[in-house]
Design a protein around this motif. Sequence first.
Motif, PDB file in Angstrom:
ATOM      1  N   GLU A 161       0.881  -0.942   0.179  1.00  0.00           N
ATOM      2  CA  GLU A 161       0.140  -0.015   0.104  1.00  0.00           C
ATOM      3  C   GLU A 161       0.892   1.300   0.079  1.00  0.00           C
ATOM      4  OE1 GLU A 161      -3.471   2.067  -0.360  1.00  0.00           O
ATOM      5  OE2 GLU A 161      -3.330  -0.124  -0.200  1.00  0.00           O
ATOM      6  N   THR A 162       0.628   2.116  -1.131  1.00  0.00           N
ATOM      7  CA  THR A 162       1.256   3.548  -0.917  1.00  0.00           C
ATOM      8  C   THR A 162       0.653   4.310  -0.202  1.00  0.00           C
ATOM      9  OG1 THR A 162       1.784   3.208  -3.517  1.00  0.00           O
ATOM     10  CG2 THR A 162       2.029   5.548  -2.542  1.00  0.00           C
ATOM     11  N   ASN A 163       1.517   4.866   1.106  1.00  0.00           N
ATOM     12  CA  ASN A 163       0.835   5.499   2.031  1.00  0.00           C
ATOM     13  C   ASN A 163       0.428   7.254   1.721  1.00  0.00           C
ATOM     14  OD1 ASN A 163       3.238   7.307   2.449  1.00  0.00           O
ATOM     15  ND2 ASN A 163       4.292   5.708   3.396  1.00  0.00           N
ATOM     16  N   LEU A 164       0.030   7.801   2.494  1.00  0.00           N
ATOM     17  CA  LEU A 164      -0.319   9.143   2.371  1.00  0.00           C
ATOM     18  C   LEU A 164       0.524  10.203   1.846  1.00  0.00           C
ATOM     19  CD1 LEU A 164      -3.561   9.584   4.793  1.00  0.00           C
ATOM     20  CD2 LEU A 164      -3.532   9.240   2.190  1.00  0.00           C
ATOM     21  N   LEU A 165       1.840   9.929   2.577  1.00  0.00           N
ATOM     22  CA  LEU A 165       2.902  10.765   2.416  1.00  0.00           C
ATOM     23  C   LEU A 165       3.386  10.430   1.086  1.00  0.00           C
ATOM     24  CD1 LEU A 165       4.929  12.673   3.522  1.00  0.00           C
ATOM     25  CD2 LEU A 165       6.147  10.993   4.610  1.00  0.00           C
ATOM     26  N   GLN A 166       3.573   9.351   0.865  1.00  0.00           N
ATOM     27  CA  GLN A 166       4.285   9.121  -0.540  1.00  0.00           C
ATOM     28  C   GLN A 166       3.203   9.740  -1.659  1.00  0.00           C
ATOM     29  OE1 GLN A 166       4.376   4.763   0.078  1.00  0.00           O
ATOM     30  NE2 GLN A 166       6.482   4.850  -0.218  1.00  0.00           N
ATOM     31  N   ARG A 167       1.824   9.362  -1.587  1.00  0.00           N
ATOM     32  CA  ARG A 167       1.072  10.026  -2.381  1.00  0.00           C
ATOM     33  C   ARG A 167       1.082  11.823  -2.720  1.00  0.00           C
ATOM     34  NH1 ARG A 167      -1.938   6.246  -4.916  1.00  0.00           N
ATOM     35  NH2 ARG A 167      -2.200   4.360  -3.742  1.00  0.00           N
ATOM     36  N   PHE A 168       1.530  12.295  -1.399  1.00  0.00           N
ATOM     37  CA  PHE A 168       1.492  13.740  -1.416  1.00  0.00           C
ATOM     38  C   PHE A 168       2.553  14.010  -2.235  1.00  0.00           C
ATOM     39  CE2 PHE A 168       3.446  17.465   0.427  1.00  0.00           C
ATOM     40  CZ  PHE A 168       2.350  18.298   0.178  1.00  0.00           C
ATOM     41  N   ILE A 169       3.695  13.332  -2.037  1.00  0.00           N
ATOM     42  CA  ILE A 169       5.019  13.596  -2.808  1.00  0.00           C
ATOM     43  C   ILE A 169       4.913  13.418  -4.170  1.00  0.00           C
ATOM     44  CG2 ILE A 169       7.457  13.013  -3.064  1.00  0.00           C
ATOM     45  CD1 ILE A 169       7.527  12.427   0.153  1.00  0.00           C
ATOM     46  N   LEU A 170       4.225  12.481  -4.384  1.00  0.00           N
ATOM     47  CA  LEU A 170       4.134  12.206  -5.806  1.00  0.00           C
ATOM     48  C   LEU A 170       3.119  13.084  -6.455  1.00  0.00           C
ATOM     49  CD1 LEU A 170       3.528   8.315  -5.578  1.00  0.00           C
ATOM     50  CD2 LEU A 170       5.396   9.304  -6.839  1.00  0.00           C
ATOM     51  N   THR A 171       1.998  13.652  -6.120  1.00  0.00           N
ATOM     52  CA  THR A 171       1.145  14.756  -6.569  1.00  0.00           C
ATOM     53  C   THR A 171       2.202  16.113  -6.348  1.00  0.00           C
ATOM     54  OG1 THR A 171      -0.535  13.790  -5.382  1.00  0.00           O
ATOM     55  CG2 THR A 171      -0.675  15.743  -6.082  1.00  0.00           C
ATOM     56  N   TYR A 172       2.875  16.263  -5.529  1.00  0.00           N
ATOM     57  CA  TYR A 172       3.539  17.640  -5.456  1.00  0.00           C
ATOM     58  C   TYR A 172       4.616  17.542  -6.503  1.00  0.00           C
ATOM     59  CZ  TYR A 172       6.925  21.245  -3.939  1.00  0.00           C
ATOM     60  OH  TYR A 172       7.768  22.162  -3.735  1.00  0.00           O
ATOM     61  N   ASN A 173       5.156  16.492  -6.971  1.00  0.00           N
ATOM     62  CA  ASN A 173       6.269  16.267  -8.094  1.00  0.00           C
ATOM     63  C   ASN A 173       5.453  15.857  -9.463  1.00  0.00           C
ATOM     64  OD1 ASN A 173       8.947  16.415  -6.879  1.00  0.00           O
ATOM     65  ND2 ASN A 173       7.976  15.165  -5.445  1.00  0.00           N
ATOM     66  N   TYR A 174       4.260  15.939  -9.629  1.00  0.00           N
ATOM     67  CA  TYR A 174       3.458  15.564 -10.887  1.00  0.00           C
ATOM     68  C   TYR A 174       4.132  16.029 -12.085  1.00  0.00           C
ATOM     69  CZ  TYR A 174      -0.193  13.985 -13.832  1.00  0.00           C
ATOM     70  OH  TYR A 174      -0.851  13.461 -14.945  1.00  0.00           O
ATOM     71  N   LEU A 175       4.521  17.431 -12.188  1.00  0.00           N
ATOM     72  CA  LEU A 175       5.114  17.904 -13.640  1.00  0.00           C
ATOM     73  C   LEU A 175       6.199  17.176 -13.868  1.00  0.00           C
ATOM     74  CD1 LEU A 175       4.825  19.731 -15.897  1.00  0.00           C
ATOM     75  CD2 LEU A 175       5.974  21.423 -14.617  1.00  0.00           C
ATOM     76  N   GLN A 176       7.125  16.692 -12.790  1.00  0.00           N
ATOM     77  CA  GLN A 176       8.388  16.166 -13.098  1.00  0.00           C
ATOM     78  C   GLN A 176       8.183  14.842 -13.450  1.00  0.00           C
ATOM     79  OE1 GLN A 176      11.550  14.086 -10.517  1.00  0.00           O
ATOM     80  NE2 GLN A 176      11.239  15.837  -9.521  1.00  0.00           N
ATOM     81  N   ILE A 177       7.195  13.961 -12.793  1.00  0.00           N
ATOM     82  CA  ILE A 177       6.890  12.653 -13.065  1.00  0.00           C
ATOM     83  C   ILE A 177       6.046  12.764 -14.725  1.00  0.00           C
ATOM     84  CG2 ILE A 177       5.221  10.801 -12.604  1.00  0.00           C
ATOM     85  CD1 ILE A 177       5.637  11.685  -9.518  1.00  0.00           C
ATOM     86  N   LEU A 178       5.315  13.518 -14.899  1.00  0.00           N
ATOM     87  CA  LEU A 178       4.747  13.837 -16.200  1.00  0.00           C
ATOM     88  C   LEU A 178       5.685  13.874 -17.300  1.00  0.00           C
ATOM     89  CD1 LEU A 178       2.629  14.315 -18.356  1.00  0.00           C
ATOM     90  CD2 LEU A 178       2.448  16.777 -17.643  1.00  0.00           C
ATOM     91  N   LEU A 179       6.705  14.600 -17.286  1.00  0.00           N
ATOM     92  CA  LEU A 179       7.886  14.803 -17.929  1.00  0.00           C
ATOM     93  C   LEU A 179       8.679  13.685 -18.226  1.00  0.00           C
ATOM     94  CD1 LEU A 179       9.025  18.476 -17.305  1.00  0.00           C
ATOM     95  CD2 LEU A 179       7.782  17.809 -19.313  1.00  0.00           C
ATOM     96  N   ALA A 180       9.213  12.975 -17.129  1.00  0.00           N
ATOM     97  CA  ALA A 180       9.798  11.420 -17.114  1.00  0.00           C
ATOM     98  C   ALA A 180       9.000  10.510 -17.931  1.00  0.00           C
ATOM     99  CB  ALA A 180      10.153  11.396 -15.620  1.00  0.00           C
ATOM    100  N   ASN A 181       7.865  10.497 -17.485  1.00  0.00           N
ATOM    101  CA  ASN A 181       7.035   9.362 -18.141  1.00  0.00           C
ATOM    102  C   ASN A 181       6.781   9.554 -19.572  1.00  0.00           C
ATOM    103  OD1 ASN A 181       5.328   7.091 -17.504  1.00  0.00           O
ATOM    104  ND2 ASN A 181       3.688   8.270 -18.177  1.00  0.00           N
TER     105      ASN A 181
END
Length: 222
Positions: A161-181
Amino acid sequence: MKKHSFYIKSDKEQTREILKFSGIAFLVFLAIVLAALFFEWYYLPLFIAPVILTVLAPFIDMPQGRKKGNLIYYTPLFITEKEKDGRIIIHGGTLFDYYYMIDRNWKGKQRIRFILSQYILGLVKLSESFSEKEAEKITLEGTSYILNDRTAEKLGFRRKETNLLQRFILTYNYLQILLANSIAKGKLSFPTIGRVSTFTAPLSVIKANKNYLYKLAEKLED
């Protein structure tokens, strides 16, 4: 083993590269500030600045982390943090690593195969750096938007299970993840944060599967 295109540069060249991206980020932010002043959107820079920083961050954090020994590259697209309390946090390539390692001429499938092969070879190299006794006491954990459950299970991982803190970090870094993806898939690709998974595995299992993983990596490289 393919070498990281950034780290084969001299120290001066690396510094120039970091300054180049920092300069681009500054110019983008400056343009946004000027636009905000012109259109009287005075709060816009306050929202945009953190987003720009999340994109710039890996271009500074990854080289610095490697230099300080906090991040260990086993392959150009497989990085770990230092072992702590029997746990090692693993990372696939970041936007920084994809920028330097993904050939722009590759098709999407070629890119994914290369990323997976580097990930698998990194796992093998990591397992080889510990003895069997040491491996029994260590657990690997990582979050990925490239691996699916089926592939992860083949490598010896189980979903967690991905915890809430991890999801928050992922959401905060969404643009970076979008570009990498998007770089990883060779097209604009919006990752669904809800589908990003956290995986865990005993290092001993990875070590026991070493021969299978080698063959799998070779198959992906064909």
